[in-house]
Scaffold this motif. Structure first.
Motif, PDB file in Angstrom:
ATOM      1  N   CYS A  31      -3.673   4.200   1.959  1.00 50.71           N
ATOM      2  CA  CYS A  31      -3.618   3.273   0.824  1.00 50.71           C
ATOM      3  C   CYS A  31      -3.433   1.818   1.242  1.00 50.71           C
ATOM      4  O   CYS A  31      -3.842   0.909   0.519  1.00 50.71           O
ATOM      5  CB  CYS A  31      -2.468   3.639  -0.117  1.00 50.71           C
ATOM      6  SG  CYS A  31      -2.217   5.410  -0.325  1.00 50.71           S
ATOM      7  N   ALA A  45      -8.776  -7.179  -8.878  1.00 54.02           N
ATOM      8  CA  ALA A  45      -8.795  -6.035  -9.807  1.00 54.02           C
ATOM      9  C   ALA A  45      -8.035  -4.831  -9.276  1.00 54.02           C
ATOM     10  O   ALA A  45      -8.337  -3.700  -9.619  1.00 54.02           O
ATOM     11  CB  ALA A  45     -10.235  -5.651 -10.157  1.00 54.02           C
ATOM     12  N   ALA A  65      -5.288  10.433 -11.794  1.00 51.87           N
ATOM     13  CA  ALA A  65      -6.022   9.216 -11.428  1.00 51.87           C
ATOM     14  C   ALA A  65      -6.350   9.214  -9.936  1.00 51.87           C
ATOM     15  O   ALA A  65      -7.434   8.808  -9.529  1.00 51.87           O
ATOM     16  CB  ALA A  65      -5.194   7.977 -11.795  1.00 51.87           C
ATOM     17  N   LEU A  66      -5.396   9.676  -9.121  1.00 47.47           N
ATOM     18  CA  LEU A  66      -5.625   9.657  -7.669  1.00 47.47           C
ATOM     19  C   LEU A  66      -6.541  10.796  -7.234  1.00 47.47           C
ATOM     20  O   LEU A  66      -7.329  10.640  -6.304  1.00 47.47           O
ATOM     21  CB  LEU A  66      -4.286   9.709  -6.931  1.00 47.47           C
ATOM     22  CG  LEU A  66      -3.553   8.363  -7.013  1.00 47.47           C
ATOM     23  CD1 LEU A  66      -2.088   8.501  -6.695  1.00 47.47           C
ATOM     24  CD2 LEU A  66      -4.214   7.351  -6.091  1.00 47.47           C
ATOM     25  N   ALA A  72     -13.302   1.491  -7.964  1.00 49.18           N
ATOM     26  CA  ALA A  72     -13.394   1.095  -6.556  1.00 49.18           C
ATOM     27  C   ALA A  72     -12.585   2.014  -5.658  1.00 49.18           C
ATOM     28  O   ALA A  72     -12.824   2.099  -4.462  1.00 49.18           O
ATOM     29  CB  ALA A  72     -12.915  -0.346  -6.400  1.00 49.18           C
ATOM     30  N   MET A  73     -11.617   2.712  -6.231  1.00 52.59           N
ATOM     31  CA  MET A  73     -10.739   3.567  -5.421  1.00 52.59           C
ATOM     32  C   MET A  73     -11.378   4.935  -5.210  1.00 52.59           C
ATOM     33  O   MET A  73     -11.898   5.520  -6.152  1.00 52.59           O
ATOM     34  CB  MET A  73      -9.376   3.717  -6.107  1.00 52.59           C
ATOM     35  CG  MET A  73      -8.415   4.560  -5.296  1.00 52.59           C
ATOM     36  SD  MET A  73      -6.702   4.336  -5.814  1.00 52.59           S
ATOM     37  CE  MET A  73      -6.746   5.056  -7.447  1.00 52.59           C
TER      38      MET A  73
HETATM   39  C1  HEC Z   1     -10.864   1.353  -1.318  1.00 49.04           C
HETATM   40  C2  HEC Z   1      -9.657   0.720  -1.781  1.00 49.04           C
HETATM   41  C3  HEC Z   1      -8.515   1.594  -2.299  1.00 49.04           C
HETATM   42  C4  HEC Z   1      -7.861   2.599  -1.642  1.00 49.04           C
HETATM   43  C5  HEC Z   1      -8.128   3.147  -0.237  1.00 49.04           C
HETATM   44  C6  HEC Z   1      -6.803   3.043  -2.532  1.00 49.04           C
HETATM   45  N1  HEC Z   1      -6.860   2.339  -3.710  1.00 49.04           N
HETATM   46 FE1  HEC Z   1      -5.640   2.616  -5.328  1.00 49.04          FE
HETATM   47  N2  HEC Z   1      -6.775   1.337  -6.398  1.00 49.04           N
HETATM   48  C7  HEC Z   1      -7.793   0.563  -5.898  1.00 49.04           C
HETATM   49  C8  HEC Z   1      -8.398  -0.203  -6.989  1.00 49.04           C
HETATM   50  C9  HEC Z   1      -9.532  -1.184  -6.858  1.00 49.04           C
HETATM   51  C10 HEC Z   1      -7.698   0.170  -8.163  1.00 49.04           C
HETATM   52  C11 HEC Z   1      -7.962  -0.303  -9.612  1.00 49.04           C
HETATM   53  C12 HEC Z   1      -8.743   0.800 -10.316  1.00 49.04           C
HETATM   54  C13 HEC Z   1     -10.157   0.917  -9.767  1.00 49.04           C
HETATM   55  O1  HEC Z   1     -11.002   0.112 -10.145  1.00 49.04           O
HETATM   56  O2  HEC Z   1     -10.425   1.767  -8.912  1.00 49.04           O
HETATM   57  C14 HEC Z   1      -6.668   1.130  -7.747  1.00 49.04           C
HETATM   58  C15 HEC Z   1      -5.769   1.706  -8.607  1.00 49.04           C
HETATM   59  C16 HEC Z   1      -4.680   2.459  -8.207  1.00 49.04           C
HETATM   60  C17 HEC Z   1      -3.630   2.937  -9.077  1.00 49.04           C
HETATM   61  C18 HEC Z   1      -3.540   2.722 -10.589  1.00 49.04           C
HETATM   62  C19 HEC Z   1      -4.270   3.876 -11.251  1.00 49.04           C
HETATM   63  C20 HEC Z   1      -4.218   3.802 -12.748  1.00 49.04           C
HETATM   64  O3  HEC Z   1      -4.526   4.832 -13.362  1.00 49.04           O
HETATM   65  O4  HEC Z   1      -3.896   2.746 -13.304  1.00 49.04           O
HETATM   66  C21 HEC Z   1      -2.754   3.646  -8.308  1.00 49.04           C
HETATM   67  C22 HEC Z   1      -1.488   4.341  -8.785  1.00 49.04           C
HETATM   68  C23 HEC Z   1      -3.266   3.619  -6.966  1.00 49.04           C
HETATM   69  N3  HEC Z   1      -4.439   2.887  -6.934  1.00 49.04           N
HETATM   70  C24 HEC Z   1      -2.682   4.214  -5.889  1.00 49.04           C
HETATM   71  C25 HEC Z   1      -3.306   4.399  -4.652  1.00 49.04           C
HETATM   72  C26 HEC Z   1      -2.789   5.262  -3.609  1.00 49.04           C
HETATM   73  C27 HEC Z   1      -1.488   6.024  -3.683  1.00 49.04           C
HETATM   74  C28 HEC Z   1      -3.695   5.231  -2.591  1.00 49.04           C
HETATM   75  C29 HEC Z   1      -3.652   6.008  -1.291  1.00 49.04           C
HETATM   76  C30 HEC Z   1      -3.522   7.448  -1.393  1.00 49.04           C
HETATM   77  C31 HEC Z   1      -4.771   4.336  -2.999  1.00 49.04           C
HETATM   78  N4  HEC Z   1      -4.494   3.860  -4.250  1.00 49.04           N
HETATM   79  C32 HEC Z   1      -5.891   4.014  -2.215  1.00 49.04           C
HETATM   80  C33 HEC Z   1      -8.238   0.531  -4.591  1.00 49.04           C
HETATM   81  C34 HEC Z   1      -7.874   1.438  -3.612  1.00 49.04           C
END
Ligand code: HEC
Length: 97
Positions: A31, A45, A65-66, A72-73
Motif C-alpha cells: 500500500c 484523488a 472495497a479492498l 485506480a486501486m
Molecule cells: C495503485 C495505487 C494504490 C495501491 C497500491 C493501493 N491503493 Fe488504496 N486507493 C488508491 C486510490 C487511487 C484510492 C481512491 C479510490 C480509487 O479511485 O481507487 C484508494 C482508496 C483506498 C481506500 C478507501 C476505499 C473506500 O471505499 O473509500 C482504502 C481504505 C485504501 N485505498 C486502502 C488501501 C490499502 C490497505 C492498500 C494496500 C493493501 C491500498 N489501498 C493499495 C490507490 C491505491
C-alpha cells in the motif's frame, strides 16, 4: 442476559482479532507506494488516512472495497487473505491523527 454477554464477548474477540503488526507489514509491502508512509498520499484523488478520509466506513465495507479495488486501486482478492486485509484496515485506523 447471559446470552447477550456471551454475544458481546464474541464481538469483542472478533474486533481485537485483527493484528496491527501484521497490518503494518502488509501496508509497507502493498500500500505504501500509493498511500505513502504516513497515510498522506501524494497521488491525486487518493484518500488521506491521516485525516480519516476513506476510513469512515465499517471494517466489513472496507474489506469489500479492498477485495474489489477501486478506479485506480488494484483488487486485493487473491493477493491478500481476508484476515490480512482486516489487519491492514486496523493499521490504517492507527494512522488517523
Ligand atoms: C495503485 C495505487 C494504490 C495501491 C497500491 C493501493 N491503493 Fe488504496 N486507493 C488508491 C486510490 C487511487 C484510492 C481512491 C479510490 C480509487 O479511485 O481507487 C484508494 C482508496 C483506498 C481506500 C478507501 C476505499 C473506500 O471505499 O473509500 C482504502 C481504505 C485504501 N485505498 C486502502 C488501501 C490499502 C490497505 C492498500 C494496500 C493493501 C491500498 N489501498 C493499495 C490507490 C491505491
Amino acid at each position: 442476559m447471559k446470552a447477550a454477554l456471551l454475544l458481546l464477548a464474541g464481538v469483542c474477540a472478533a474486533a481485537t482479532a485483527a493484528d496491527v503488526g501484521t497490518g503494518s507489514r502488509v501496508y509497507a509491502t502493498y500500500c505504501v507506494g500509493c498511500h505513502g508512509a504516513t497515510g498522506e498520499s501524494l497521488m491525486p484523488a487518493t484518500p488521506n488516512f491521516r485525516r480519516g478520509e476513506g476510513l469512515m466506513k465499517p471494517d466489513a465495507m472496507l474489506l469489500g472495497a479492498l477485495r474489489h479495488g477501486g478506479r485506480a486501486m488494484p483488487a486485493f482478492a487473491g493477493i491478500l487473505r481476508d484476515q490480512e486485509i482486516l489487519d491492514v484496515i486496523a493499521y490504517l485506523r492507527t494512522l488517523q491523527r
